[in-house]
Design a protein around this motif. Structure first.
Motif, PDB file in Angstrom:
ATOM      1  N   LYS A   1      -3.024  -2.301 -68.538  1.00  0.00           N
ATOM      2  CA  LYS A   1      -2.584  -0.593 -68.594  1.00  0.00           C
ATOM      3  C   LYS A   1      -3.044   0.293 -68.718  1.00  0.00           C
ATOM      4  CE  LYS A   1       1.707  -2.952 -67.858  1.00  0.00           C
ATOM      5  NZ  LYS A   1       2.453  -3.071 -69.438  1.00  0.00           N
ATOM      6  N   GLY A   2      -4.177   0.495 -67.603  1.00  0.00           N
ATOM      7  CA  GLY A   2      -4.906   1.969 -67.904  1.00  0.00           C
ATOM      8  C   GLY A   2      -5.792   2.432 -68.383  1.00  0.00           C
ATOM      9  N   LEU A   3      -6.662   1.578 -69.618  1.00  0.00           N
ATOM     10  CA  LEU A   3      -7.369   1.053 -70.416  1.00  0.00           C
ATOM     11  C   LEU A   3      -8.907   1.300 -69.649  1.00  0.00           C
ATOM     12  CD1 LEU A   3      -5.778  -0.436 -73.765  1.00  0.00           C
ATOM     13  CD2 LEU A   3      -6.857   2.745 -73.215  1.00  0.00           C
ATOM     14  N   PRO A   4      -9.913   2.055 -70.106  1.00  0.00           N
ATOM     15  CA  PRO A   4     -10.985   1.431 -69.369  1.00  0.00           C
ATOM     16  C   PRO A   4     -11.647  -0.013 -69.969  1.00  0.00           C
ATOM     17  CG  PRO A   4     -11.649   3.210 -70.918  1.00  0.00           C
ATOM     18  CD  PRO A   4     -10.023   3.300 -70.619  1.00  0.00           C
ATOM     19  N   ALA A   5     -12.339  -0.467 -68.381  1.00  0.00           N
ATOM     20  CA  ALA A   5     -12.935  -1.771 -68.714  1.00  0.00           C
ATOM     21  C   ALA A   5     -13.872  -1.249 -69.988  1.00  0.00           C
ATOM     22  CB  ALA A   5     -14.287  -2.018 -67.484  1.00  0.00           C
ATOM     23  N   PHE A   6     -13.410  -2.867 -70.816  1.00  0.00           N
ATOM     24  CA  PHE A   6     -14.409  -2.833 -72.129  1.00  0.00           C
ATOM     25  C   PHE A   6     -14.221  -1.870 -73.320  1.00  0.00           C
ATOM     26  CE2 PHE A   6     -15.986  -5.575 -68.692  1.00  0.00           C
ATOM     27  CZ  PHE A   6     -15.685  -7.113 -69.500  1.00  0.00           C
ATOM     28  N   MET A   7     -13.431  -1.207 -72.678  1.00  0.00           N
ATOM     29  CA  MET A   7     -13.096  -0.103 -73.739  1.00  0.00           C
ATOM     30  C   MET A   7     -13.940   1.278 -73.536  1.00  0.00           C
ATOM     31  SD  MET A   7     -10.245  -0.559 -75.081  1.00  0.00           S
ATOM     32  CE  MET A   7      -8.774  -1.178 -74.980  1.00  0.00           C
ATOM     33  N   GLN A   8     -15.033   0.998 -72.302  1.00  0.00           N
ATOM     34  CA  GLN A   8     -16.085   2.337 -72.330  1.00  0.00           C
ATOM     35  C   GLN A   8     -15.298   3.303 -72.110  1.00  0.00           C
ATOM     36  OE1 GLN A   8     -18.439   4.311 -72.652  1.00  0.00           O
ATOM     37  NE2 GLN A   8     -19.379   2.877 -73.765  1.00  0.00           N
ATOM     38  N   PRO A   9     -15.275   4.740 -72.563  1.00  0.00           N
ATOM     39  CA  PRO A   9     -14.551   5.722 -71.693  1.00  0.00           C
ATOM     40  C   PRO A   9     -15.718   6.557 -70.693  1.00  0.00           C
ATOM     41  CG  PRO A   9     -15.016   6.337 -73.740  1.00  0.00           C
ATOM     42  CD  PRO A   9     -15.113   4.671 -74.000  1.00  0.00           C
ATOM     43  N   LEU A  10     -16.813   6.117 -71.022  1.00  0.00           N
ATOM     44  CA  LEU A  10     -17.977   7.329 -71.192  1.00  0.00           C
ATOM     45  C   LEU A  10     -18.858   6.878 -69.744  1.00  0.00           C
ATOM     46  CD1 LEU A  10     -18.138  10.335 -71.021  1.00  0.00           C
ATOM     47  CD2 LEU A  10     -20.239   9.258 -72.949  1.00  0.00           C
ATOM     48  N   ASP A  11     -19.076   7.264 -68.558  1.00  0.00           N
ATOM     49  CA  ASP A  11     -19.672   6.542 -67.833  1.00  0.00           C
ATOM     50  C   ASP A  11     -19.727   5.062 -67.507  1.00  0.00           C
ATOM     51  OD1 ASP A  11     -20.830   9.572 -66.935  1.00  0.00           O
ATOM     52  OD2 ASP A  11     -22.457   9.286 -68.671  1.00  0.00           O
ATOM     53  N   THR A  12     -18.827   4.936 -67.632  1.00  0.00           N
ATOM     54  CA  THR A  12     -18.226   3.041 -67.137  1.00  0.00           C
ATOM     55  C   THR A  12     -19.724   2.441 -66.021  1.00  0.00           C
ATOM     56  OG1 THR A  12     -15.587   2.964 -67.868  1.00  0.00           O
ATOM     57  CG2 THR A  12     -16.868   0.991 -67.006  1.00  0.00           C
ATOM     58  N   GLY A  13     -20.687   1.479 -66.238  1.00  0.00           N
ATOM     59  CA  GLY A  13     -21.030   1.472 -65.778  1.00  0.00           C
ATOM     60  C   GLY A  13     -22.488   1.251 -66.466  1.00  0.00           C
ATOM     61  N   LEU A  14     -23.070   2.329 -66.571  1.00  0.00           N
ATOM     62  CA  LEU A  14     -24.152   2.686 -67.036  1.00  0.00           C
ATOM     63  C   LEU A  14     -23.774   2.898 -68.351  1.00  0.00           C
ATOM     64  CD1 LEU A  14     -26.841   4.760 -67.279  1.00  0.00           C
ATOM     65  CD2 LEU A  14     -25.721   6.844 -67.820  1.00  0.00           C
ATOM     66  N   HIS A  15     -22.722   2.737 -69.408  1.00  0.00           N
ATOM     67  CA  HIS A  15     -22.915   1.971 -70.153  1.00  0.00           C
ATOM     68  C   HIS A  15     -21.176   0.466 -70.437  1.00  0.00           C
ATOM     69  CE1 HIS A  15     -24.194   5.124 -72.257  1.00  0.00           C
ATOM     70  NE2 HIS A  15     -23.871   6.570 -71.717  1.00  0.00           N
ATOM     71  N   SER A  16     -21.599  -0.297 -71.459  1.00  0.00           N
ATOM     72  CA  SER A  16     -20.332  -0.957 -71.064  1.00  0.00           C
ATOM     73  C   SER A  16     -19.641  -1.362 -72.248  1.00  0.00           C
ATOM     74  CB  SER A  16     -21.846  -3.240 -70.651  1.00  0.00           C
ATOM     75  OG  SER A  16     -22.605  -2.638 -69.713  1.00  0.00           O
ATOM     76  N   GLY A  17     -19.997  -0.708 -73.196  1.00  0.00           N
ATOM     77  CA  GLY A  17     -18.668  -0.866 -73.913  1.00  0.00           C
ATOM     78  C   GLY A  17     -18.900  -1.990 -75.133  1.00  0.00           C
ATOM     79  N   PHE A  18     -17.568  -2.476 -75.120  1.00  0.00           N
ATOM     80  CA  PHE A  18     -17.244  -4.457 -76.244  1.00  0.00           C
ATOM     81  C   PHE A  18     -17.748  -4.945 -74.834  1.00  0.00           C
ATOM     82  CE2 PHE A  18     -15.943  -1.179 -78.521  1.00  0.00           C
ATOM     83  CZ  PHE A  18     -16.306  -1.375 -79.374  1.00  0.00           C
ATOM     84  N   MET A  19     -18.352  -5.026 -73.932  1.00  0.00           N
ATOM     85  CA  MET A  19     -18.757  -6.069 -73.235  1.00  0.00           C
ATOM     86  C   MET A  19     -19.658  -7.297 -73.733  1.00  0.00           C
ATOM     87  SD  MET A  19     -20.738  -6.865 -69.171  1.00  0.00           S
ATOM     88  CE  MET A  19     -19.959  -6.208 -68.584  1.00  0.00           C
TER      89      MET A  19
END
Length: 522
Positions: A377-395
């Motif tokens: 529902k519109g949240l960023p992938a893996f909860m990473q809001p900043l430069d997703t792809g450069l950062h992977s968050g909770f992947m």
């Protein structure tokens, strides 16, 4: 307590060293009466298993009471054959509490001095080194309890106040104590019971109850982030399928979600169908949610039923005399039987283990959906809001949760059906309850790691999506986790934070504010 009953929460606090154990006058009198009865029976040269006879298949040998101390010592020596890493500090203390609870019922014949010394060990926080493997739980937990008996006698190794292992004799000197001389029925009264299993199972019971309650709070936050339909939590649904656990979950979730503005509200009067020119209207919003949201009361309710059944079995065991032979002084009876046979705890622990694995699986599925940008529902992938792809968050953390569940599944084979005859076929069936309880304890540790990952992920999601619309309970949960880990903005190692949050989630004092949310749910 005067009736000798101690709650599971009290047992846990004593095992954690956060509460002292006190014995009532009635318990002390019961111990003294049983011991006096035993001494009289020995003077009468009555044949008493393990006191005036050999052990197991060697009980055909009569032993003169003059050999009492040597007989008891040799019982301890031949049973001190455990292997593997030692029981944890809390498990060793829980074992001691459980054995003490059985002895003070007044049907074992243990010397009052032995009972007082066990209580003193708990008070000063002295625990024996007890290898975790080597018991089949048939004549009780003979092997681990023998290592306790050995340490009480001044041999083996012990830990004082969670310090390094030292010789038991040295610890006795430091404390100004003389090691016990086990005689009469002291050694067999110590080892001939289910207390290792019961102690571990008691800690499993309270930890499982908390894990379920934490999962309930996480489900609510998860549902809010996905704008789930509150209707699925309606208590009337549970009334039509009256399993106690499901009804409890409906009650908690309905009550806790009352002030949420993030959920899709329930409408008492349903909406009407629109005018349809072709007889159908496609691509309408789904009126129901995926099962991780909609079936939360059913999924977690079933777990709660198993958790409560396990807890009740443990409560009964902790109020029992798991010994052989049994002394009934008022009736002048010495009965030989099998109260040391731990089948009830074995079945209960295996059942609990399955429920814990399912709870971990359910948590992992919630993590998977909430981190998937196609479903969240519109949240960023893996909860990473900043430069997703450069950062992977909770992947990476999400993959770890998957690995934990896979490992838990590989440990799902019940221990209670693995009976192997032993002891010259004297113990021709064995329950293996200690293995089942230890396995459930390991599952709980891994479950809390999965829940820690979910807690971090959902707290991040709350900060990215209309946190002010969340229920009071969810806001409290998010504030709680931020005391242990900051938000994830740029990628960083998460291993230590996951461990820190998992430890806090498993600690009854640390999560007390969260548990209070469910206690106050009206």
């Amino acid at each position: 307590m005067d009736d000798g009953r101690r709650s599971l929460e009290e047992i846990e606090r004593i095992a954690l060293g956060r509460q002292s154990i006190t014995l009532s006058l009635a318990e002390k009198n019961a111990v003294a009466k049983a011991h006096a009865f035993l001494c009289k029976a020995i003077e009468q040269r009555r044949r008493i298993y393990g006191v005036t006879t050999g052990y197991g298949p060697l009980a055909t040998t009569d032993v003169d009471p003059k050999q009492s101390a040597l007989l008891q010592q040799n019982l301890v020596y031949h049973l001190c054959s455990g292997v593997g890493e030692p029981l944890s500090h809390r498990h060793a203390r829980a074992m001691m509490v459980a054995r003490l609870a059985s002895l003070v019922r007044g049907h074992s014949g243990a010397n009052p001095v032995l009972v007082e010394r066990l209580q003193a060990w708990l008070e000063v926080d002295l625990v024996p080194e007890v290898p975790s493997r080597g018991t089949v739980g048939a004549s009780g937990d003979l092997t681990p309890l023998a290592h306790l008996a050995r340490a009480l006698s001044g041999e083996g190794r012990v830990s004082l106040r969670e310090g390094s292992w030292i010789d038991s004799g040295e610890a006795h000197q430091q404390l100004g104590w003389k090691p016990l001389l086990l005689q009469g029925k002291d050694a067999i009264a110590l080892v001939n019971g289910t207390s290792t299993t019961a102690g571990i199972a008691a800690l499993n019971a309270t930890a499982a109850q908390r894990a379920l309650k934490l999962s309930t709070l996480l489900v609510l936050l998860y549902a809010e982030l996905l704008e789930g339909h509150r209707e699925a939590f309606h208590p009337a649904i549970g009334e039509l399928r009256p399993h106690p656990g499901q009804q409890q979950l409906h009650h908690w979730l309905w009550s806790l979600s009352e002030d949420s503005a993030a959920l899709t509200p329930w409408q008492r009067v349903p909406t009407s169908l629109p005018d349809m020119h072709n007889g159908i209207e496609q691509h309408r919003p789904l009126p129901q949610d995926a099962y991780t949201l909609r079936c939360a009361p059913q999924a977690l309710g079933a777990v709660w039923d198993v958790v409560e059944q396990h807890a009740q079995t443990v409560r009964i065991e902790l109020e029992a005399v798991t010994d052989n032979p049994l002394l009934l002084a008022d009736d002048d009876l010495i009965l030989h039987g099998g109260n040391f046979f731990g089948q009830q705890l074995a079945f209960a622990s295996d059942s609990l283990n399955n429920a814990l694995i399912q709870m971990a699986l359910y948590s992992e599925r919630r993590i998977a959906r909430i981190t998937d940008p196609l479903k969240n529902k519109g949240l960023p992938a893996f909860m990473q809001p900043l430069d997703t792809g450069l950062h992977s968050g909770f992947m990476g953390a999400q993959v770890s949760a998957t690995a934990l569940v896979a490992e838990l599944r590989s440990h799902a084979m019940p221990a209670s059906i693995q009976s192997i005859p032993t002891n010259a076929d004297n113990q021709d069936i064995v329950p293996l309850g200690t293995i089942a309880a230890r396995r459930a304890s390991t599952s709980l540790e891994q479950l809390y790691q999965v829940l820690a990952i979910e807690t971090l992920v959902l707290a991040q999601g709350a900060e990215l999506k209309n946190a002010h619309l969340l229920s009071h309970a969810s806001r409290m949960l998010c504030a709680w986790v931020r005391e242990y880990a900051p938000p994830l903005k740029k990628d960083r190692p998460l291993s230590e934070e996951i461990a820190k949050v998992a430890t806090a989630l498993a600690d009854p004092d640390e999560v007390a504010p969260l548990m209070a949310l469910l206690s106050s749910a009206h």
